[in-house]
Scaffold this motif. Structure first.
Motif, PDB file in Angstrom:
ATOM      1  N   LYS A  19       0.855  -1.233  -0.115  1.00 37.95           N
ATOM      2  CA  LYS A  19      -0.050  -0.065  -0.001  1.00 37.95           C
ATOM      3  C   LYS A  19       0.937   1.038   0.053  1.00 37.95           C
ATOM      4  CE  LYS A  19      -2.094   3.518   2.362  1.00 37.95           C
ATOM      5  NZ  LYS A  19      -1.817   4.561   3.342  1.00 37.95           N
ATOM      6  N   GLY A 168      -7.949   8.430   5.646  1.00 39.37           N
ATOM      7  CA  GLY A 168      -7.064   7.591   6.130  1.00 39.37           C
ATOM      8  C   GLY A 168      -7.496   6.274   5.693  1.00 39.37           C
ATOM      9  N   ASP A 171      -5.504   2.614   4.221  1.00 36.52           N
ATOM     10  CA  ASP A 171      -4.723   1.530   5.043  1.00 36.52           C
ATOM     11  C   ASP A 171      -5.559   0.283   5.094  1.00 36.52           C
ATOM     12  OD1 ASP A 171      -2.526   3.076   5.380  1.00 36.52           O
ATOM     13  OD2 ASP A 171      -3.343   4.204   7.084  1.00 36.52           O
ATOM     14  N   LYS A 226      -1.426   8.773  13.644  1.00 35.26           N
ATOM     15  CA  LYS A 226      -2.113   8.559  12.238  1.00 35.26           C
ATOM     16  C   LYS A 226      -1.197   7.701  11.193  1.00 35.26           C
ATOM     17  CE  LYS A 226      -0.654  12.534   9.574  1.00 35.26           C
ATOM     18  NZ  LYS A 226      -1.057  12.995   8.254  1.00 35.26           N
TER      19      LYS A 226
END
Ligand code: ADP
Ligand code: ASP
Ligand code: MG
Length: 440
Positions: A19, A168, A171, A226
Protein backbone atom coordinates in the motif's frame (compact mmCIF):
# COMPACT_ATOMS: atom_id res chain seq x y z
CA UNK A 1 7.33 -8.20 -16.27
CA UNK A 2 10.79 -6.96 -17.04
CA UNK A 3 12.84 -8.95 -19.52
CA UNK A 4 15.07 -10.57 -16.92
CA UNK A 5 12.13 -11.82 -14.80
CA UNK A 6 10.86 -15.39 -15.22
CA UNK A 7 8.06 -15.95 -17.68
CA UNK A 8 4.73 -17.41 -16.50
CA UNK A 9 3.50 -17.96 -12.97
CA UNK A 10 6.39 -17.89 -10.51
CA UNK A 11 7.25 -21.02 -8.52
CA UNK A 12 6.58 -20.95 -4.79
CA UNK A 13 5.33 -17.41 -5.15
CA UNK A 14 4.56 -15.45 -2.03
CA UNK A 15 1.57 -13.13 -2.17
CA UNK A 16 2.18 -9.55 -1.07
CA UNK A 17 -0.16 -6.58 -0.77
CA UNK A 18 1.70 -3.26 -1.00
CA UNK A 19 0.00 0.00 0.00
CA UNK A 20 1.35 3.43 -0.93
CA UNK A 21 0.06 6.57 0.84
CA UNK A 22 -0.58 10.03 -0.54
CA UNK A 23 2.92 11.45 -0.18
CA UNK A 24 4.35 8.42 -1.99
CA UNK A 25 1.88 8.92 -4.86
CA UNK A 26 2.17 12.71 -5.17
CA UNK A 27 3.01 13.26 -8.83
CA UNK A 28 4.20 11.18 -11.75
CA UNK A 29 7.86 11.25 -10.62
CA UNK A 30 6.97 9.65 -7.30
CA UNK A 31 4.60 7.21 -8.95
CA UNK A 32 7.54 6.10 -11.07
CA UNK A 33 9.56 5.42 -7.90
CA UNK A 34 6.62 3.45 -6.52
CA UNK A 35 6.42 1.47 -9.77
CA UNK A 36 10.11 0.59 -9.40
CA UNK A 37 9.54 -0.68 -5.85
CA UNK A 38 6.55 -2.75 -7.01
CA UNK A 39 8.52 -4.10 -9.94
CA UNK A 40 11.36 -5.15 -7.62
CA UNK A 41 8.92 -6.90 -5.27
CA UNK A 42 7.30 -8.83 -8.12
CA UNK A 43 10.65 -10.11 -9.40
CA UNK A 44 12.31 -13.10 -7.65
CA UNK A 45 14.02 -12.13 -4.38
CA UNK A 46 17.47 -13.26 -3.13
CA UNK A 47 15.99 -16.69 -2.34
CA UNK A 48 14.53 -16.98 -5.82
CA UNK A 49 10.96 -16.48 -4.55
CA UNK A 50 8.85 -14.19 -6.72
CA UNK A 51 5.74 -12.39 -5.49
CA UNK A 52 2.19 -12.17 -6.71
CA UNK A 53 1.40 -8.56 -6.04
CA UNK A 54 -1.65 -6.41 -5.38
CA UNK A 55 -0.97 -2.71 -4.85
CA UNK A 56 -3.41 -0.47 -2.98
CA UNK A 57 -2.97 3.25 -3.58
CA UNK A 58 -4.05 6.52 -2.00
CA UNK A 59 -4.87 9.72 -3.85
CA UNK A 60 -2.01 12.18 -4.31
CA UNK A 61 -1.23 14.06 -1.08
CA UNK A 62 -3.60 17.02 -0.66
CA UNK A 63 -5.98 15.79 -3.35
CA UNK A 64 -8.67 14.44 -1.02
CA UNK A 65 -8.64 17.73 0.94
CA UNK A 66 -9.03 19.63 -2.33
CA UNK A 67 -11.99 17.47 -3.35
CA UNK A 68 -13.63 17.82 0.09
CA UNK A 69 -13.37 21.61 -0.29
CA UNK A 70 -15.09 21.47 -3.66
CA UNK A 71 -17.98 19.62 -2.02
CA UNK A 72 -18.23 22.25 0.74
CA UNK A 73 -18.21 25.05 -1.83
CA UNK A 74 -20.86 23.35 -3.95
CA UNK A 75 -23.25 22.82 -1.06
CA UNK A 76 -22.50 23.31 2.64
CA UNK A 77 -25.11 20.63 3.39
CA UNK A 78 -23.85 18.26 0.71
CA UNK A 79 -25.38 14.84 0.09
CA UNK A 80 -22.90 12.29 1.52
CA UNK A 81 -23.56 9.90 -1.38
CA UNK A 82 -22.46 12.56 -3.87
CA UNK A 83 -19.52 13.52 -1.61
CA UNK A 84 -18.32 9.93 -1.99
CA UNK A 85 -18.60 10.15 -5.79
CA UNK A 86 -16.33 13.21 -5.69
CA UNK A 87 -13.73 12.21 -3.10
CA UNK A 88 -13.30 8.62 -4.37
CA UNK A 89 -12.02 10.03 -7.66
CA UNK A 90 -8.54 10.84 -6.28
CA UNK A 91 -7.70 7.16 -5.91
CA UNK A 92 -9.13 6.31 -9.34
CA UNK A 93 -6.58 8.70 -10.88
CA UNK A 94 -3.55 7.28 -9.03
CA UNK A 95 -4.52 3.63 -9.64
CA UNK A 96 -4.73 4.22 -13.39
CA UNK A 97 -1.48 6.19 -13.40
CA UNK A 98 0.37 3.48 -11.45
CA UNK A 99 -0.96 0.72 -13.72
CA UNK A 100 0.25 2.55 -16.84
CA UNK A 101 3.62 3.39 -15.25
CA UNK A 102 4.11 -0.30 -14.39
CA UNK A 103 3.24 -1.16 -17.99
CA UNK A 104 5.91 1.29 -19.14
CA UNK A 105 8.43 -0.75 -17.12
CA UNK A 106 7.36 -3.88 -18.99
CA UNK A 107 5.14 -5.26 -16.20
CA UNK A 108 1.68 -6.69 -16.80
CA UNK A 109 -0.63 -4.56 -14.66
CA UNK A 110 -4.26 -3.46 -14.48
CA UNK A 111 -6.49 -1.47 -12.14
CA UNK A 112 -9.44 -2.98 -10.24
CA UNK A 113 -11.81 -0.26 -9.05
CA UNK A 114 -13.92 -0.68 -5.91
CA UNK A 115 -17.10 -1.43 -7.87
CA UNK A 116 -15.29 -3.83 -10.21
CA UNK A 117 -13.92 -6.23 -7.58
CA UNK A 118 -16.33 -5.44 -5.84
CA UNK A 119 -15.37 -4.08 -2.41
CA UNK A 120 -18.80 -4.32 -0.78
CA UNK A 121 -19.40 -1.92 2.10
CA UNK A 122 -22.27 -0.87 4.32
CA UNK A 123 -24.16 2.16 3.06
CA UNK A 124 -22.81 4.69 5.61
CA UNK A 125 -21.49 7.22 3.08
CA UNK A 126 -18.17 8.92 3.97
CA UNK A 127 -17.57 6.44 6.81
CA UNK A 128 -18.45 3.07 5.28
CA UNK A 129 -17.14 -0.25 6.59
CA UNK A 130 -16.01 -3.06 4.29
CA UNK A 131 -18.19 -6.18 4.49
CA UNK A 132 -16.69 -8.42 1.81
CA UNK A 133 -14.24 -8.32 -1.07
CA UNK A 134 -14.91 -10.81 -3.87
CA UNK A 135 -11.57 -11.23 -5.54
CA UNK A 136 -11.48 -14.51 -7.53
CA UNK A 137 -10.91 -12.75 -10.87
CA UNK A 138 -8.21 -10.53 -9.40
CA UNK A 139 -6.51 -13.51 -7.75
CA UNK A 140 -6.55 -15.41 -11.06
CA UNK A 141 -4.99 -12.41 -12.76
CA UNK A 142 -2.34 -12.11 -10.04
CA UNK A 143 -1.57 -15.82 -10.40
CA UNK A 144 -0.99 -15.26 -14.10
CA UNK A 145 1.69 -12.70 -13.25
CA UNK A 146 -0.39 -9.54 -13.66
CA UNK A 147 0.04 -6.88 -10.97
CA UNK A 148 -3.32 -5.77 -9.53
CA UNK A 149 -3.68 -2.08 -8.70
CA UNK A 150 -6.58 -1.28 -6.37
CA UNK A 151 -7.68 2.25 -5.43
CA UNK A 152 -7.87 2.50 -1.65
CA UNK A 153 -10.57 4.31 0.33
CA UNK A 154 -13.45 3.33 -2.00
CA UNK A 155 -16.11 0.65 -2.11
CA UNK A 156 -19.65 0.08 -3.32
CA UNK A 157 -22.86 -0.18 -1.32
CA UNK A 158 -25.65 -2.75 -1.67
CA UNK A 159 -27.57 -0.31 -3.88
CA UNK A 160 -24.53 0.03 -6.18
CA UNK A 161 -23.42 3.51 -5.17
CA UNK A 162 -19.81 4.49 -4.51
CA UNK A 163 -18.84 4.68 -0.83
CA UNK A 164 -15.68 5.82 0.97
CA UNK A 165 -14.19 4.51 4.19
CA UNK A 166 -13.34 7.66 6.16
CA UNK A 167 -10.11 9.67 6.05
CA UNK A 168 -6.97 7.57 5.99
CA UNK A 169 -9.10 4.63 4.82
CA UNK A 170 -6.66 3.28 2.23
CA UNK A 171 -4.80 1.49 5.04
CA UNK A 172 -8.01 -0.40 5.77
CA UNK A 173 -8.54 -1.14 2.07
CA UNK A 174 -5.06 -2.65 1.96
CA UNK A 175 -5.62 -4.87 4.99
CA UNK A 176 -9.01 -5.97 3.65
CA UNK A 177 -7.48 -6.84 0.26
CA UNK A 178 -4.68 -8.72 2.05
CA UNK A 179 -7.26 -10.73 4.00
CA UNK A 180 -9.31 -11.40 0.85
CA UNK A 181 -6.37 -12.69 -1.21
CA UNK A 182 -4.81 -14.43 1.82
CA UNK A 183 -1.61 -12.47 1.43
CA UNK A 184 1.57 -13.51 3.21
CA UNK A 185 2.15 -9.88 4.17
CA UNK A 186 0.63 -6.42 3.86
CA UNK A 187 3.38 -3.82 3.45
CA UNK A 188 2.21 -0.26 4.23
CA UNK A 189 4.66 2.10 2.50
CA UNK A 190 4.58 5.66 3.81
CA UNK A 191 6.82 8.70 4.29
CA UNK A 192 8.53 7.41 7.47
CA UNK A 193 10.42 4.12 7.72
CA UNK A 194 8.33 2.54 10.46
CA UNK A 195 6.33 3.09 13.62
CA UNK A 196 8.25 5.20 16.12
CA UNK A 197 7.93 5.75 19.86
CA UNK A 198 6.19 8.99 18.89
CA UNK A 199 5.67 11.07 15.75
CA UNK A 200 9.26 11.48 14.46
CA UNK A 201 8.25 14.82 12.93
CA UNK A 202 7.75 16.19 16.45
CA UNK A 203 10.46 14.46 18.43
CA UNK A 204 13.79 14.12 16.63
CA UNK A 205 14.89 11.61 19.28
CA UNK A 206 11.94 9.27 18.59
CA UNK A 207 13.08 5.65 18.18
CA UNK A 208 11.95 3.30 15.45
CA UNK A 209 10.33 0.15 16.79
CA UNK A 210 11.15 -3.23 15.26
CA UNK A 211 7.72 -4.51 16.28
CA UNK A 212 4.53 -3.34 17.99
CA UNK A 213 1.67 -5.57 19.14
CA UNK A 214 -1.74 -5.24 17.46
CA UNK A 215 -3.23 -4.17 20.79
CA UNK A 216 -0.73 -1.35 21.30
CA UNK A 217 -0.92 -0.20 17.68
CA UNK A 218 -4.71 -0.16 17.88
CA UNK A 219 -4.57 2.03 20.96
CA UNK A 220 -1.83 4.29 19.52
CA UNK A 221 -3.79 4.77 16.28
CA UNK A 222 -7.02 5.48 18.11
CA UNK A 223 -5.37 8.25 20.17
CA UNK A 224 -3.83 10.01 17.18
CA UNK A 225 -0.80 8.16 15.76
CA UNK A 226 -2.10 8.49 12.21
CA UNK A 227 0.61 6.29 10.67
CA UNK A 228 -2.11 3.60 10.43
CA UNK A 229 -5.88 4.12 10.35
CA UNK A 230 -7.35 2.65 13.55
CA UNK A 231 -9.79 0.45 11.70
CA UNK A 232 -7.02 -1.12 9.61
CA UNK A 233 -5.30 -2.35 12.77
CA UNK A 234 -8.53 -3.77 14.20
CA UNK A 235 -9.20 -5.60 10.95
CA UNK A 236 -5.64 -6.95 10.73
CA UNK A 237 -5.91 -8.23 14.30
CA UNK A 238 -9.23 -9.95 13.56
CA UNK A 239 -8.10 -11.46 10.25
CA UNK A 240 -4.54 -12.24 11.31
CA UNK A 241 -3.03 -10.06 8.57
CA UNK A 242 0.71 -9.55 8.96
CA UNK A 243 1.48 -5.82 8.56
CA UNK A 244 4.83 -4.16 7.97
CA UNK A 245 5.12 -0.34 7.97
CA UNK A 246 8.04 0.93 5.88
CA UNK A 247 9.20 3.85 3.76
CA UNK A 248 8.78 4.32 0.03
CA UNK A 249 11.41 7.08 0.14
CA UNK A 250 14.45 4.84 -0.25
CA UNK A 251 17.27 4.58 -2.74
CA UNK A 252 17.77 1.79 -5.28
CA UNK A 253 20.22 0.10 -2.91
CA UNK A 254 17.56 -0.26 -0.19
CA UNK A 255 17.12 -3.55 1.68
CA UNK A 256 14.30 -5.65 0.20
CA UNK A 257 10.94 -5.50 2.00
CA UNK A 258 11.22 -9.29 2.41
CA UNK A 259 14.09 -8.65 4.85
CA UNK A 260 11.57 -6.81 7.07
CA UNK A 261 13.39 -3.47 7.39
CA UNK A 262 10.29 -1.65 8.72
CA UNK A 263 8.08 -2.14 11.77
CA UNK A 264 6.08 -5.34 12.11
CA UNK A 265 2.70 -5.39 13.81
CA UNK A 266 2.71 -8.66 15.73
CA UNK A 267 0.68 -10.80 18.12
CA UNK A 268 1.51 -10.91 21.84
CA UNK A 269 3.07 -14.35 21.34
CA UNK A 270 5.36 -13.13 18.55
CA UNK A 271 6.37 -10.18 20.72
CA UNK A 272 7.25 -12.56 23.58
CA UNK A 273 9.48 -14.49 21.16
CA UNK A 274 11.19 -11.30 19.97
CA UNK A 275 11.86 -10.27 23.56
CA UNK A 276 13.16 -13.72 24.45
CA UNK A 277 15.53 -13.65 21.47
CA UNK A 278 16.76 -10.23 22.60
CA UNK A 279 15.43 -8.54 19.43
CA UNK A 280 13.12 -6.27 21.41
CA UNK A 281 13.29 -4.77 24.87
CA UNK A 282 10.13 -4.77 26.91
CA UNK A 283 9.22 -1.18 27.79
CA UNK A 284 6.69 0.08 30.26
CA UNK A 285 5.54 2.66 27.72
CA UNK A 286 5.66 1.80 24.01
CA UNK A 287 4.65 5.10 22.54
CA UNK A 288 3.20 8.57 22.93
CA UNK A 289 0.58 10.10 20.65
CA UNK A 290 -1.22 13.39 20.35
CA UNK A 291 -4.54 14.41 18.86
CA UNK A 292 -5.51 17.99 18.08
CA UNK A 293 -8.86 17.07 16.55
CA UNK A 294 -10.99 17.12 19.67
CA UNK A 295 -12.98 19.94 21.23
CA UNK A 296 -14.05 20.48 24.82
CA UNK A 297 -17.58 21.32 25.95
CA UNK A 298 -18.45 22.51 29.47
CA UNK A 299 -22.07 22.67 30.62
CA UNK A 300 -22.33 24.73 33.80
CA UNK A 301 -24.76 24.28 36.67
CA UNK A 302 -26.30 21.04 35.53
CA UNK A 303 -28.81 19.71 38.13
CA UNK A 304 -26.99 17.14 40.32
CA UNK A 305 -29.73 14.50 40.10
CA UNK A 306 -30.28 11.07 38.51
CA UNK A 307 -30.92 11.26 34.77
CA UNK A 308 -29.21 14.60 34.15
CA UNK A 309 -26.12 13.07 32.54
CA UNK A 310 -28.25 10.69 30.48
CA UNK A 311 -30.22 13.70 29.18
CA UNK A 312 -26.94 15.23 27.94
CA UNK A 313 -25.35 12.20 26.31
CA UNK A 314 -28.39 10.42 24.83
CA UNK A 315 -29.07 13.02 22.11
CA UNK A 316 -25.35 13.09 21.24
CA UNK A 317 -25.26 9.30 20.92
CA UNK A 318 -28.40 9.36 18.78
CA UNK A 319 -26.66 11.84 16.47
CA UNK A 320 -23.64 9.45 16.24
CA UNK A 321 -21.39 11.98 17.99
CA UNK A 322 -18.64 10.14 19.86
CA UNK A 323 -17.98 11.51 23.31
CA UNK A 324 -14.48 10.73 24.55
CA UNK A 325 -13.35 12.13 27.91
CA UNK A 326 -16.01 12.99 30.52
CA UNK A 327 -15.64 14.72 33.87
CA UNK A 328 -18.48 15.48 36.20
CA UNK A 329 -17.03 18.14 38.45
CA UNK A 330 -17.54 18.16 42.19
CA UNK A 331 -21.06 19.34 43.04
CA UNK A 332 -21.54 23.05 43.63
CA UNK A 333 -23.98 24.52 46.10
CA UNK A 334 -27.68 24.07 45.55
CA UNK A 335 -27.40 20.60 43.99
CA UNK A 336 -25.67 21.71 40.80
CA UNK A 337 -22.54 20.49 39.02
CA UNK A 338 -20.46 21.30 35.92
CA UNK A 339 -20.07 18.58 33.28
CA UNK A 340 -17.03 18.66 30.96
CA UNK A 341 -16.50 16.35 27.97
CA UNK A 342 -14.82 16.15 24.57
CA UNK A 343 -16.19 15.47 21.07
CA UNK A 344 -14.47 15.39 17.66
CA UNK A 345 -13.89 18.96 16.47
CA UNK A 346 -15.79 18.18 13.27
CA UNK A 347 -18.90 17.46 15.37
CA UNK A 348 -18.61 20.44 17.73
CA UNK A 349 -21.10 22.71 15.95
CA UNK A 350 -23.68 19.92 15.74
CA UNK A 351 -23.18 18.94 19.38
CA UNK A 352 -23.51 22.55 20.51
CA UNK A 353 -26.71 23.08 18.52
CA UNK A 354 -28.23 19.85 19.88
CA UNK A 355 -27.47 20.80 23.47
CA UNK A 356 -28.62 24.41 23.10
CA UNK A 357 -31.96 23.11 21.79
CA UNK A 358 -32.28 21.08 24.99
CA UNK A 359 -30.99 23.72 27.41
CA UNK A 360 -34.23 23.95 29.34
CA UNK A 361 -34.94 20.22 29.39
CA UNK A 362 -31.44 19.40 30.64
CA UNK A 363 -31.45 22.43 32.93
CA UNK A 364 -27.90 23.71 32.48
CA UNK A 365 -26.97 27.37 32.76
CA UNK A 366 -24.30 27.98 30.12
CA UNK A 367 -22.41 26.10 27.39
CA UNK A 368 -18.70 26.88 26.99
CA UNK A 369 -16.72 25.38 24.10
CA UNK A 370 -12.98 25.25 23.42
CA UNK A 371 -11.29 23.81 20.30
CA UNK A 372 -7.87 24.96 21.37
CA UNK A 373 -7.02 21.75 23.18
CA UNK A 374 -4.98 18.62 22.55
CA UNK A 375 -5.12 15.11 23.92
CA UNK A 376 -1.77 13.54 24.81
CA UNK A 377 -1.68 9.79 25.44
CA UNK A 378 0.92 7.32 26.65
CA UNK A 379 0.39 3.70 25.58
CA UNK A 380 2.01 0.44 26.67
CA UNK A 381 0.98 -3.08 27.65
CA UNK A 382 3.47 -2.84 30.53
CA UNK A 383 0.89 -0.71 32.35
CA UNK A 384 -1.26 -3.77 32.93
CA UNK A 385 1.21 -5.00 35.49
CA UNK A 386 3.02 -1.85 36.65
CA UNK A 387 1.72 1.01 38.74
CA UNK A 388 3.03 4.56 38.53
CA UNK A 389 2.74 5.28 34.79
CA UNK A 390 0.01 7.86 35.27
CA UNK A 391 1.75 9.58 38.19
CA UNK A 392 4.98 9.88 36.17
CA UNK A 393 2.95 11.61 33.47
CA UNK A 394 1.21 14.03 35.83
CA UNK A 395 4.46 14.87 37.63
CA UNK A 396 6.47 15.42 34.42
CA UNK A 397 3.81 17.75 33.00
CA UNK A 398 3.35 19.71 36.23
CA UNK A 399 7.11 20.16 36.62
CA UNK A 400 6.99 22.12 33.36
CA UNK A 401 3.86 24.06 34.34
CA UNK A 402 1.51 22.25 31.94
CA UNK A 403 -2.04 22.21 33.26
CA UNK A 404 -4.14 19.05 32.89
CA UNK A 405 -7.79 19.77 32.04
CA UNK A 406 -9.13 16.21 31.92
CA UNK A 407 -7.87 12.64 32.28
CA UNK A 408 -8.99 9.29 30.93
CA UNK A 409 -7.46 5.84 31.18
CA UNK A 410 -7.79 2.34 29.76
CA UNK A 411 -5.92 -0.83 30.65
CA UNK A 412 -2.95 0.13 28.46
CA UNK A 413 -3.31 3.92 28.08
CA UNK A 414 -3.43 7.19 30.01
CA UNK A 415 -4.67 10.33 28.22
CA UNK A 416 -4.70 13.93 29.36
CA UNK A 417 -6.24 17.03 27.86
CA UNK A 418 -4.05 20.15 27.70
CA UNK A 419 -3.81 23.51 25.95
CA UNK A 420 -3.10 22.97 22.23
CA UNK A 421 -0.12 25.37 22.30
CA UNK A 422 1.69 23.00 24.68
CA UNK A 423 1.28 19.86 22.53
CA UNK A 424 4.80 19.54 21.15
CA UNK A 425 6.40 20.44 24.47
CA UNK A 426 4.28 17.89 26.34
CA UNK A 427 5.09 15.10 23.89
CA UNK A 428 8.83 15.83 24.17
CA UNK A 429 8.76 16.01 27.98
CA UNK A 430 6.93 12.70 28.25
CA UNK A 431 9.16 11.00 25.68
CA UNK A 432 12.12 11.87 27.88
CA UNK A 433 10.32 11.10 31.16
CA UNK A 434 9.63 7.50 30.08
CA UNK A 435 13.20 6.98 28.89
CA UNK A 436 12.23 6.67 25.23
CA UNK A 437 14.74 9.14 23.74
CA UNK A 438 17.23 7.66 21.28
CA UNK A 439 20.74 7.82 22.69
CA UNK A 440 22.74 8.57 19.54
P1 ADP B 1 0.20 8.09 4.27
O1 ADP B 1 -0.12 9.25 3.40
O2 ADP B 1 1.34 7.28 3.74
O3 ADP B 1 -1.00 7.27 4.62
P2 ADP B 1 0.13 9.42 6.84
O4 ADP B 1 0.45 10.87 6.78
O5 ADP B 1 -1.30 9.03 6.98
O6 ADP B 1 0.81 8.70 5.61
O7 ADP B 1 0.93 8.74 8.06
C1 ADP B 1 2.33 8.89 8.15
C2 ADP B 1 2.65 9.98 9.17
O8 ADP B 1 2.27 9.54 10.46
C3 ADP B 1 4.13 10.27 9.33
O9 ADP B 1 4.56 11.23 8.39
C4 ADP B 1 4.23 10.78 10.77
O10 ADP B 1 4.33 12.19 10.83
C5 ADP B 1 2.90 10.37 11.40
N1 ADP B 1 3.05 9.66 12.67
C6 ADP B 1 2.35 9.94 13.79
N2 ADP B 1 2.73 9.15 14.79
C7 ADP B 1 3.70 8.32 14.32
C8 ADP B 1 4.48 7.27 14.89
N3 ADP B 1 4.33 6.90 16.17
N4 ADP B 1 5.39 6.64 14.11
C9 ADP B 1 5.54 7.00 12.81
N5 ADP B 1 4.82 7.98 12.21
C10 ADP B 1 3.91 8.65 12.95
N1 ASP C 1 -7.12 9.72 0.21
C1 ASP C 1 -7.83 9.42 1.45
C2 ASP C 1 -7.50 10.46 2.50
O1 ASP C 1 -6.73 11.36 2.26
C3 ASP C 1 -7.58 8.02 1.94
C4 ASP C 1 -6.14 7.72 2.28
O2 ASP C 1 -5.23 8.37 1.77
O3 ASP C 1 -5.92 6.79 3.07
O4 ASP C 1 -8.05 10.41 3.57
MG1 MG D 1 -2.47 7.51 6.13
Amino acid sequence: MAEDAPIGPPKDAQRIVMKFGGTSMAGTERIRRVANIVHAQAAPNADGVASEVAVVVSAMAGETDRLVNFCREANALYDPAEYDVVVASGEQVTSGLLAMTLQSLGCKARSWLGWQLPVKTIEAHSKARIETIDAPDMVASMESGEIAVVPGFQGVSEDVRITTLGRGGSDTSAVAVAAAVKADRCDIYTDVDGVYTTDPRIVAKARKLKAVTYEEMLELASVGAKVLQTRSVGLAMKEGVRIQVLSSFVGDDAVSADELPGTLIVSDEEMDELVERGDMERQLVTGIAHDKNEAKIILTRVPDKPGAVADIFTPLAEASINVDMIIQNVGRDKGETDVTFTVPQADLARAQALLEDRMEAIGFNRIITDSHIAKISVVGVGMKSHAGVASTMFRALSDRGINIQAISTSEIKVSVLIDEDETELAVRILHTAYGLDATD
